[in-house]
Structure formats: C-alpha cells, structure tokens
Design a protein around this motif. Structure first.
Motif, PDB file in Angstrom:
ATOM      1  N   ASP A 543       0.828  -1.193   0.000  1.00 53.71           N
ATOM      2  CA  ASP A 543       0.000   0.000   0.000  1.00 53.71           C
ATOM      3  C   ASP A 543       0.865   1.245   0.000  1.00 53.71           C
ATOM      4  N   ALA A 544       0.226   2.386  -0.206  1.00 51.79           N
ATOM      5  CA  ALA A 544       0.937   3.653  -0.334  1.00 51.79           C
ATOM      6  C   ALA A 544       0.119   4.763   0.281  1.00 51.79           C
ATOM      7  N   SER A 545       0.808   5.786   0.769  1.00 57.16           N
ATOM      8  CA  SER A 545       0.123   6.990   1.230  1.00 57.16           C
ATOM      9  C   SER A 545       0.955   8.192   0.829  1.00 57.16           C
ATOM     10  N   ALA A 546       0.288   9.319   0.627  1.00 54.11           N
ATOM     11  CA  ALA A 546       0.957  10.537   0.174  1.00 54.11           C
ATOM     12  C   ALA A 546       0.624  11.673   1.113  1.00 54.11           C
ATOM     13  N   LYS A 547       1.649  12.394   1.544  1.00 53.28           N
ATOM     14  CA  LYS A 547       1.461  13.583   2.350  1.00 53.28           C
ATOM     15  C   LYS A 547       2.431  14.635   1.856  1.00 53.28           C
ATOM     16  N   ASP A 548       1.870  15.783   1.477  1.00 51.54           N
ATOM     17  CA  ASP A 548       2.668  16.814   0.818  1.00 51.54           C
ATOM     18  C   ASP A 548       3.362  16.184  -0.387  1.00 51.54           C
ATOM     19  N   ASN A 549       4.667  16.244  -0.448  1.00 52.60           N
ATOM     20  CA  ASN A 549       5.373  15.657  -1.590  1.00 52.60           C
ATOM     21  C   ASN A 549       6.174  14.423  -1.184  1.00 52.60           C
ATOM     22  N   ILE A 550       5.707  13.732  -0.146  1.00 56.88           N
ATOM     23  CA  ILE A 550       6.354  12.504   0.316  1.00 56.88           C
ATOM     24  C   ILE A 550       5.410  11.327   0.098  1.00 56.88           C
ATOM     25  N   THR A 648       4.481  25.825   4.658  1.00 54.54           N
ATOM     26  CA  THR A 648       4.612  25.042   3.426  1.00 54.54           C
ATOM     27  C   THR A 648       5.049  25.946   2.289  1.00 54.54           C
ATOM     28  N   MET A 649       6.029  25.470   1.517  1.00 57.05           N
ATOM     29  CA  MET A 649       6.523  26.170   0.330  1.00 57.05           C
ATOM     30  C   MET A 649       6.060  25.422  -0.918  1.00 57.05           C
ATOM     31  N   PRO A 650       5.342  26.092  -1.846  1.00 57.35           N
ATOM     32  CA  PRO A 650       4.908  25.408  -3.067  1.00 57.35           C
ATOM     33  C   PRO A 650       6.063  25.062  -3.995  1.00 57.35           C
ATOM     34  N   GLU A 651       7.180  25.797  -3.880  1.00 56.26           N
ATOM     35  CA  GLU A 651       8.383  25.534  -4.655  1.00 56.26           C
ATOM     36  C   GLU A 651       9.571  26.098  -3.897  1.00 56.26           C
ATOM     37  N   THR A 652      10.758  25.637  -4.235  1.00 49.82           N
ATOM     38  CA  THR A 652      11.961  26.123  -3.564  1.00 49.82           C
ATOM     39  C   THR A 652      12.154  27.606  -3.857  1.00 49.82           C
ATOM     40  N   GLY A 653      12.440  28.382  -2.807  1.00 52.62           N
ATOM     41  CA  GLY A 653      12.613  29.820  -2.997  1.00 52.62           C
ATOM     42  C   GLY A 653      12.945  30.517  -1.703  1.00 52.62           C
ATOM     43  N   ALA A 654      13.158  31.815  -1.799  1.00 51.92           N
ATOM     44  CA  ALA A 654      13.511  32.625  -0.638  1.00 51.92           C
ATOM     45  C   ALA A 654      12.326  32.751   0.303  1.00 51.92           C
ATOM     46  N   ALA A 655      12.606  32.670   1.603  1.00 56.03           N
ATOM     47  CA  ALA A 655      11.561  32.796   2.608  1.00 56.03           C
ATOM     48  C   ALA A 655      12.139  33.393   3.880  1.00 56.03           C
ATOM     49  N   VAL A 671      13.817  32.046  10.126  1.00 59.62           N
ATOM     50  CA  VAL A 671      14.215  31.597   8.784  1.00 59.62           C
ATOM     51  C   VAL A 671      14.546  32.824   7.963  1.00 59.62           C
ATOM     52  N   ASN A 672      15.658  32.769   7.228  1.00 65.16           N
ATOM     53  CA  ASN A 672      16.026  33.866   6.334  1.00 65.16           C
ATOM     54  C   ASN A 672      16.956  33.298   5.269  1.00 65.16           C
ATOM     55  N   GLY A 673      16.377  32.855   4.165  1.00 64.31           N
ATOM     56  CA  GLY A 673      17.182  32.258   3.117  1.00 64.31           C
ATOM     57  C   GLY A 673      16.324  31.407   2.210  1.00 64.31           C
ATOM     58  N   VAL A 674      16.939  30.469   1.536  1.00 67.50           N
ATOM     59  CA  VAL A 674      16.243  29.607   0.592  1.00 67.50           C
ATOM     60  C   VAL A 674      15.667  28.404   1.340  1.00 67.50           C
ATOM     61  N   SER A 675      14.370  28.193   1.158  1.00 66.27           N
ATOM     62  CA  SER A 675      13.689  27.025   1.746  1.00 66.27           C
ATOM     63  C   SER A 675      13.212  26.124   0.625  1.00 66.27           C
ATOM     64  N   GLU A 676      13.406  24.829   0.818  1.00 63.51           N
ATOM     65  CA  GLU A 676      13.020  23.877  -0.217  1.00 63.51           C
ATOM     66  C   GLU A 676      11.507  23.714  -0.280  1.00 63.51           C
ATOM     67  N   GLN A 677      11.082  23.253  -1.435  1.00 60.11           N
ATOM     68  CA  GLN A 677       9.678  22.933  -1.628  1.00 60.11           C
ATOM     69  C   GLN A 677       9.231  21.885  -0.601  1.00 60.11           C
ATOM     70  N   GLY A 678       8.032  22.092  -0.041  1.00 62.30           N
ATOM     71  CA  GLY A 678       7.508  21.141   0.920  1.00 62.30           C
ATOM     72  C   GLY A 678       7.136  21.801   2.229  1.00 62.30           C
ATOM     73  N   THR A 679       6.884  20.964   3.233  1.00 59.66           N
ATOM     74  CA  THR A 679       6.467  21.439   4.552  1.00 59.66           C
ATOM     75  C   THR A 679       7.648  21.440   5.510  1.00 59.66           C
TER      76      THR A 679
END
Length: 718
Positions: A543-550, A648-655, A671-679
């Motif tokens: 079986d499988a489960s999906a949460k955010d992009n995991i 949550t970040m929809p895509e990698t970017g500055a936050a 936080v002050n810098g680049v955060s990856e996509q995800g939670t």
C-alpha cells in the motif's frame, strides 16, 4: 402494500404502513425511454488487480452522475411510475450499483456516465428466481429493494420483497448474489418463503435490512397481518457458502425470533424496526452481527436496543438496552419545503443504517431535538457505540446532523451512515425547508473532531422544484419521500465513500386523482468523496500513502520465501518504470519513503527477490497534490518554553519567518534564506536574536515568500 393509479381509480392496501409503495399507470404523458440497457461483458476484476485512484481529501465530490429518474420508469416497469424510490447503493471493486424500489442499475466507478452500463426493472432483474411469485412465472409485485457489497466474498447482494393478496396472502424474500465481483458476470437467484404464521395469523414481510460479516448474510424484516397488525421483527441468517457457489435456489438459511430468544424486555410497538450491522474488519471472536433498534422511549429518555448475534451457524443472543438521554421531543415533524405548504414525510425515529468497525458500532435515525437551533425541525442523528466490552456496551458519542448551515429552518432526514479505515464517519441525508427544495447532502466527521460534532453539510444534488407526489385526492397529505438512503464504502481503498440519494427534479408527468393533480418528480444522483489520507492499492501486501510531496510505500509479504531484497520502481504517468532503490526488508515487512514533486502522478511497483528470482507487485498510481504557500498555527499555543511553527513552500525559494512582539518590534528571525519545496517545522525556544529569554505575552510570527505574506498570533505563558 401498494397504491395503483389507473385513470381516476385508486386502490389502497395497507397504506398506513410507512414503507407503502405507490404506483401510477402512465400511458400517454411520457414516452417509453429509448435507451435499452445492454450489459457490457467485462472480466472479473477482483481485489488483486484493480486500482480505482487516489481519494481527494477535499470536502466536495470527486465524481458524480445522474441516475434513475421518476419519469424513466414506464419503460422498465410495465408502464408504471412509482413513489418512493428508496435509494440504496453498493460500491464494488470496479462498479457502483444503485437500486430502488423497482429498479437496479450499475456503472463503472472510474468512468461515471448516464445512461448506466446496465439498468433493469426489478421484476425483470429477478426473473427466473426459484420460488418467486407467482410460482413458476416471472416475479411481480416486487418492492423495497436494498443492495450492499460483501467485501469478504467480493460479491454484490440485492434483496427485495414480494407480497401478493390474490388468490391468497403470500410473501417472499428475493435474494440475488453476483457470481463474481463484476455484476455483468451473472447472478445467483434465491427466494425465501416469508409468509410466517405468528400467533395463529399469517404474516408477511416488509422493510428489509441486509448486512454481512465474514461468515453469513443477514436479512431482517418486520411482519404484518393482512389487516396491517404488527407482529414484530425476524432475522434470516443465510449460509454464505450455499449462495456463493450456486446453483439458483441452493441457498440454506435459518429464521429466528430474536426478540424472544434474546429475552428483550421492551414492549414492541408498531414503529419498531431492526437493522443488521455490516461488519467491516475482523470482528471479536464468535460475533456475527449486531441487530439495532433506535425507536424506544420511556416518555423522557430515548434508548437504543442492541441484540448481538453470535456464532451464526448456531446463533446465540445477547440483548442490551442503552439509555441515550432525552434527545428527542415527541413526534418528528414532516419537512417543510420551499414553494408551498405541502410537507415531505420524514419517517420518525426508525433505524436507518448500521455499520461496525474497530470496536465501534455506528447507527442513525431521524429525531426532533429537545433543544438547540435544530429543535423545531426533523433532524438526522447519529450514535457511536463502543463494543470493546461486549457485556457492557456504552454510547461513546452521538450528535445531530443539523441543516442550519444550509438554510434557516432546514430539516434533515433519511440518513445513512458509514465509517472508513481512518475511523472517519460519513452521513448521507435528505434536506428541505422553507428556503430549500428537497435536496441530497452528506457530511463527514473526522476521528479527531470534538465529541458530538460533525462537519459542514456538503451538496450531493440540489433540489430543482417544489415536490408534491402522493397519488391521492388529499390536499394535505405529506409527499412520500422514502424510507432510507444509500451510503457505501469502496472495498479497494476503504477510504472513498459513495452516496446515493434522491432530490426534487423539475415538475412534470402529471397524475390526477379526483380534483388533485400532482407533478412532483424525484430524481437520484450518486457521488463519491473521501476524508481519509491513506491511499490503498489493489493488493493487500502493498500500500501507499501521500502527504505533501512525500510518498510512503509499505509492503507485507505473506509467503514462506526468505526475502533477500526489495527493488523499488518508479515511473511518471506515462514513462517507463525505473528502479530507484534496493532495500532489505524488516522481516516480512517493507517500508520506504520517496520525495517527489507535487502536482504530478507517479506509478510505483516493488519486486521481491529470493533465491528463485524477482516477484513483481501490481503497478500502483499515486497523485500528489499541488502545494500552496501556507502558514499553520503554532503548536502548542499557549506555550512554555518552546513551540513549533509549520509552513509550506509550493516551490523552492527565498523565505523569511520572523517573530514580533505586540508593539511590532522584531524579536527573532527564525528563517532567512532559501527554503526547499515542501512542509517545514521550525521551533522557537522563546529567545530573541541575542539569545535572551523574552517575557510572557502576545507575539506574532510572519512568513514572507515572494508575493505570499501571512501572520499569526501566539502566546508565551511562563
């Protein structure tokens, strides 16, 4: 039992019964439908090879389709239209089957269309049933259809009743069980002679209930004399093996007066109805099903009666009467509706559905609440009964499904209930009121919700017109709406609910009795929805489960093989499967996580390797939702000395994520810098940028990323 309309002649028989069925002969008003159903032959899909898809966890419908309409029936049922439809449904591995008083039809779940794959008048559907009435001919006078899907056997079950009065009173129960999980593959047909002599008087069966466990099929019925005198309920316990293998007429069963056998102490009344419970999941050892009644009162408090049926091959009985409090105030009113003064019959306090899962029994009915905003209206009500201690059941939770969130003064009635693998509950129901045409709704309650509450009402189908249909000359009679509605659970993922209910269509197809002309039409719609996160796949060992992009993969290997390695394969929606990893299992289990991009679909497969080679699983598809920027409430709140902030970040970017005091002064940059996509989860320990503890008080935190900016309040208490 039936009311027939033929020109201006109306014939009544036992019309006082709430399950009465009314027919009207239509010869000129509407043509016979041009659609002639042709069953499509598809192979037996079965539990090990079918993927329905990923549940959508939003509250709205994931899919829906129009089903049987009031005006569709003359082509199926000898030119007769009828009320009420009494909709029920059954979700199988690949098909959704819906049925009503005089029809059965089914569709493929992942390609819902109207017309359906097959549609039958109920008399024609049971043609060839041994023992059906009249004996030796095609069955007639078939009514009160109910359907379910036995997830243990992988079979659809359709049950209907017959009653004839000429040349003498007779009664039969008709049972159809699909030969495979595909309803197009044929049906085994059986009947039960349900004319019982009770107290020296012949009695006939009415108002069916049908349920299953891993051992048996259970059918309940109320019994009445020809004059309408009530003689109590009975339960039929059907040997499942005698049905699944055929032939027609090969079924074996027992019939039981369970009220007497269980020592029930309540005084039976004419409104009492018993339903068996569909048992989802491994039940306690020896338990077959629970028989549920909800219409008891001592004049102050209401009660739920539960009769446990153990060892179905040789039944034993346990009776318990549960005080559920003073929750209902007198007779449940009929429902008002927009457009006129005629009301809709709501069926007072009768048990509507029952299902069991994970040591909890769920049931529902319609009440008139003793207090609160819903107290003037008919209101759907649900219970959750804890069955952990079989000798002392207790009501763990209960609540109303009110309609005030739909429109002021809205009645809710005819509920059905089910529960998914996450222990989230769903209720399907009808609704109408002074600002609402008769409509179909559903609501869900997640396992973590506050006791006694349920989520907002969600629309299945909106009523389109004022509904009046009684087939009588009365100008005040309430319109016949039905005795129950449909709610089923997908047996593949055990997460997707399927609701099937009626609503008021546009007016048409007039019938006249005396000086009264009626043009109301019931229409029906089926739809699916989900509130459970796990994404089940087609084989139980993977079986499988999906949460955010995991994506999390889990496997269990039910074999004697000494598994050396598990290969993990992944592909996009259309590309080739590529091995992305090889891992050693933990004994007979396998767990794996994969980080992927949101907003896309992926296919997964595992290969289990032993000394004899690699054994492949089925390919499973998982759809990852698109992410959107969001800032959650910190937890805990208030806090001391630490709290967690999730964003949550929809895509990698500055936050940037900053904490401010009540005057707006910057206290801490988290936080002050680049955060990856995800939670992301960020902890704040109550220190400022100089690592000095801050004082108790109100603080604000703000997330900024591109055009997104959001702030929330938190409280530090020392």
């Amino acid at each position: 039992m039936r009311l027939r309309y033929l020109g201006s002649l109306v014939v009544f028989s036992a019309l006082v019964l709430s399950s009465s069925l009314a027919f009207a002969k239509i010869t000129a008003e509407i043509p016979t439908p041009t659609y002639v159903p042709t069953p499509i032959a598809v192979s037996d899909i079965g539990p090990l090879s079918n993927v329905i898809g990923t549940p959508d966890l939003t509250p709205g419908l994931t899919s829906s389709a129009e089903c049987m309409h009031f005006e569709d029936n003359p082509g199926l049922n000898g030119g007769y239209i009828f009320i009420p439809p009494d909709p029920t449904c059954a979700a199988g591995y690949a098909h959704i089957l819906d049925s009503g008083n005089c029809f059965v039809e089914w569709r493929i779940k992942n390609a819902l269309v109207d017309p359906p794959q097959a549609r039958y008048g109920i008399d024609a559907f049971f043609a060839g049933t041994p023992g059906a009435l009249p004996l030796g001919t095609a069955p007639t006078n078939v009514f009160d259809t109910r359907s379910t899907y036995d997830k243990y056997a992988g079979r659809f079950i359709v049950v209907a009743f017959q009653r004839v009065t000429s040349p003498a009173l007779d009664s039969r129960i008709l049972i159809a069980v699909s030969k495979t999980s595909d309803p197009n593959g044929g049906w085994w047909l059986n009947s039960i002679n349900s004319l019982l002599n009770i107290g020296g008087v012949d009695r006939w069966a009415d108002y069916p209930g049908v349920a299953f466990d891993d051992d048996a099929i259970y059918i309940t019925a109320n019994f009445f004399s020809a004059a309408g005198a009530y003689a109590g309920p009975r339960v039929y316990v059907i040997n499942k093996a005698s049905v699944l293998a055929g032939p027609n007429g090969g079924m074996t069963y027992g019939v039981y007066d369970f009220m007497t056998l269980s020592g029930a102490s309540v005084d039976l009344g004419s409104g009492t109805t018993t339903l068996p419970t569909c048992m989802w999941g491994p039940e306690p050892a020896g338990v077959g099903t629970f028989l549920v009644q909800t219409s008891w009162t001592d004049g102050v408090s209401e009660y739920v009666a539960v009769i446990r049926l153990d060892t179905p091959a040789a039944p034993t009985w346990n009776y318990q009467l549960l005080n559920v409090g003073d929750i209902s105030n007198g007779t449940v009113p009929n429902a008002t509706q927009m457009g006129g003064s005629r009301t809709i019959a709501t069926v007072s306090q009768r048990t509507m559905a029952a299902v069991w899962r994970n040591n909890n029994l769920y049931t529902c009915n319609t009440i008139k609440p003793t207090a609160g905003v819903d107290s003037p209206q008919a209101t759907a009500h649900w219970w959750r009964i804890n069955t952990t201690n079989l000798g002392a059941l207790n009501v763990a939770d209960q609540g109303n499904v009110g309609g005030e969130d739909i429109a002021a003064g809205t009645h809710t009635f005819m509920p059905a209930i089910h529960v998914d693998q996450c222990d989230n509950m769903a209720v399907s129901f009808s609704a109408s009121g002074p600002g609402l045409y008769a409509s179909a709704y559903y609501a869900t309650r997640n396992i973590g919700d506050a006791p006694g509450t349920i989520g907002a009402s969600q629309l299945l189908a909106a009523g389109l017109d004022y509904y009046v249909r009684t087939f009588t000359s009365s100008t005040t009679a309430a319109s016949r709406w039905g005795d129950y509605s449909g709610l089923s659970l997908c047996p593949v993922d055990e997460s997707t609910f399927w609701a099937y209910n009626e609503y008021a269509g546009v007016q048409g197809t007039p019938t006249t009795v005396g000086t009264v002309t009626e043009s109301g039409r019931w229409w029906t719609r089926v739809g699916s929805f989900s509130s459970c996160q796990p994404v089940a796949v087609a084989i139980s060992s993977f079986d499988a489960s999906a949460k955010d992009n995991i994506v999390t993969l889990r496997g269990e290997f039910h074999s004697t093989l000494n598994v050396d390695l598990v290969n993990v394969y992944r592909g996009d929606a259309n590309g080739p499967m590529i091995r992305i990893d090889a891992v050693s299992p933990d004994g007979s289990t396998f767990n794996y996580t994969d980080k992927v991009a949101p907003g896309q679909s992926y296919r997964y497969q595992i290969g289990v390797i032993d000394k004899d080679g690699e054994f492949m699983s089925a390919v499973q598809t998982v759809t990852i939702r698109s992410l959107s920027a969001s800032l959650a409430q910190n937890s805990p709140n208030p806090f001391n000395p630490e709290t967690t902030i999730r964003f949550t970040m929809p895509e990698t970017g500055a936050a940037t994520l900053n904490v401010y005091d009540a005057s707006g002064r910057l206290v801490r940059t988290l936080v002050n810098g680049v955060s990856e996509q995800g939670t992301h989860d960020v902890r704040w320990n109550g220190l400022d940028n100089n690592n000095n503890p801050v004082s108790s008080g109100v603080y604000f935190y703000r997330l900024t990323s591109g055009k997104f900016s959001e702030s929330k309040k938190m409280v530090l208490l020392k």
